[in-house]
Scaffold this active site. Structure first.
Site, PDB file in Angstrom:
ATOM      1  N   GLU A  52       0.831  -1.203   0.000  1.00  0.00           N
ATOM      2  CA  GLU A  52       0.000   0.000   0.000  1.00  0.00           C
ATOM      3  C   GLU A  52       0.870   1.260   0.000  1.00  0.00           C
ATOM      4  O   GLU A  52       1.831   1.374   0.750  1.00  0.00           O
ATOM      5  CB  GLU A  52      -0.919  -0.004   1.214  1.00  0.00           C
ATOM      6  CG  GLU A  52      -1.897   1.169   1.238  1.00  0.00           C
ATOM      7  CD  GLU A  52      -2.803   1.169   2.467  1.00  0.00           C
ATOM      8  OE1 GLU A  52      -3.818   1.866   2.447  1.00  0.00           O
ATOM      9  OE2 GLU A  52      -2.470   0.474   3.453  1.00  0.00           O
ATOM     10  N   LYS A  58     -10.230   2.667  -2.210  1.00  0.00           N
ATOM     11  CA  LYS A  58     -10.407   2.090  -0.879  1.00  0.00           C
ATOM     12  C   LYS A  58     -11.730   2.537  -0.257  1.00  0.00           C
ATOM     13  O   LYS A  58     -12.024   3.732  -0.187  1.00  0.00           O
ATOM     14  CB  LYS A  58      -9.229   2.499   0.000  1.00  0.00           C
ATOM     15  CG  LYS A  58      -9.187   1.858   1.372  1.00  0.00           C
ATOM     16  CD  LYS A  58      -7.878   2.241   2.063  1.00  0.00           C
ATOM     17  CE  LYS A  58      -7.739   1.623   3.421  1.00  0.00           C
ATOM     18  NZ  LYS A  58      -6.424   1.966   4.040  1.00  0.00           N
ATOM     19  N   CYS A 110      -6.005  -2.741   2.332  1.00  0.00           N
ATOM     20  CA  CYS A 110      -5.706  -2.654   3.754  1.00  0.00           C
ATOM     21  C   CYS A 110      -6.920  -2.749   4.671  1.00  0.00           C
ATOM     22  O   CYS A 110      -7.408  -3.843   4.912  1.00  0.00           O
ATOM     23  CB  CYS A 110      -4.906  -1.385   4.041  1.00  0.00           C
ATOM     24  SG  CYS A 110      -4.018  -1.445   5.633  1.00  0.00           S
TER      25      CYS A 110
END
Length: 314
Positions: free
Chosen positions: A43, A115, A152
């Protein structure tokens, strides 16, 4: 594709964007030489993990998003691999995303994922920087398969993994930046790490899909406030020195990148300290076989899951 050869690449921050990218490219070349046809990067791999502090100057890291996309497309083409890159996207003034971009072997952008789940915890102040994604949970078709790319904090949510699976993802992929606070004791650090591993292993089992997570390594200071983003984006010696200094305030990224198979079997798991360039072979035919043996999707009671659309069913 019967067998997927995935390259997992994880490395520390080298003080500047250019130095860090140079190291990433070295590792991509090594993974491609080992036969990887899919490469996954960690990431926000171009810079330090700047979300440890709220600083409006850090939005400068996103200003070259279009150029970054072109560059990583050229890398995918140079090495002939499908590439998953994790970039800071400036969509408009005051509107930014934590975005994974997927490139085909010829360098073409096949799709991206913004995300969805955004944390706001000590040293992980991501809500200050990132607007939640608005593209949904849509797998991306590539020459090596349909990739369910998440990022994540998404990895803690079974709903995200399930949504990707229900849209035909053949593998779940998580570029990640997570680690320990230096003030936590050893027992607490172990609990946190194993919980992170366990929940993602559960995604593999529940969806009968391989799961790939590539996490950062190395210690990064909580603040580089004495160094401007412009210096970190350049070859500044001052930035390099600050980026490699160590004190008690910051995150020790815990590595432990892994691949789990469709029954949750551990195919690969790294340790916590070393940089990583590993090529792991995944038997994709097992996914079909496992779903025949354990038809979880068949037995779902979708008429009874309405409460999942509520914040809390009280």
């Amino acid at each position: 594709m019967k067998n997927l050869k995935v390259g997992l690449i994880s490395h520390k921050f080298y003080g500047t964007k250019s130095a860090t990218i140079a190291r990433t490219k070295e590792l991509i070349a090594e993974a491609a030489k080992k036969g990887a046809n899919l490469i996954v990067l960690q990431e926000l791999h171009q810079t330090h993990y700047f979300c440890q502090r709220e600083n409006t100057e850090n939005f400068d890291y996103a200003t070259n998003f279009e150029d970054d996309v072109k560059f990583w497309g050229s890398i995918a083409k140079e090495f002939g691999v499908v590439l998953v890159a994790s970039l800071f996207e400036r969509r408009s003034a005051g509107l930014y995303h934590n975005t994974a971009v997927v490139f085909e072997r010829d360098g073409k952008v096949l799709g991206k994922y913004r995300k969805m789940h955004i944390p706001d915890d000590p040293n992980f102040y991501e809500k200050f920087y990132f607007t939640p994604g608005d593209m949904g949970f849509a797998p991306i078709d590539t020459s090596v398969g349909r990739l369910g790319v998440l990022v994540c904090w998404d990895q803690w949510y079974p709903e995200a993994a399930r949504a990707m699976a229900l849209r035909g993802a053949q593998v779940l992929i998580y570029p990640t930046a997570i680690g320990w606070f230096m003030g936590d004791d050893v027992a607490e650090r172990i609990r946190q790490l194993e919980a992170w591993v366990a929940v993602q292993r559960g995604h593999a089992v529940a969806n009968s899909l391989p799961v790939i997570a590539v996490n950062r390594v190395g210690f990064e200071k909580a603040t580089l406030s004495e160094i401007s983003p412009k210096e970190i984006l350049s070859n500044s010696k001052k930035a390099y020195k600050a980026g490699n200094a160590c004190d008690d305030e910051g995150i020790l990224f815990w590595g432990n990148s892994f691949v789990f198979g469709a029954q949750g079997e551990e195919v690969f798991r790294s340790e916590c300290e070393s940089e990583l360039c590993e090529v792991v072979e995944i038997d994709m035919q097992r996914c079909e076989n496992v779903r025949r043996w354990w038809p979880f999707l068949r037995d779902r009671r979708i008429e009874s899951y309405g409460s999942l659309l509520k914040r809390f069913d009280d």
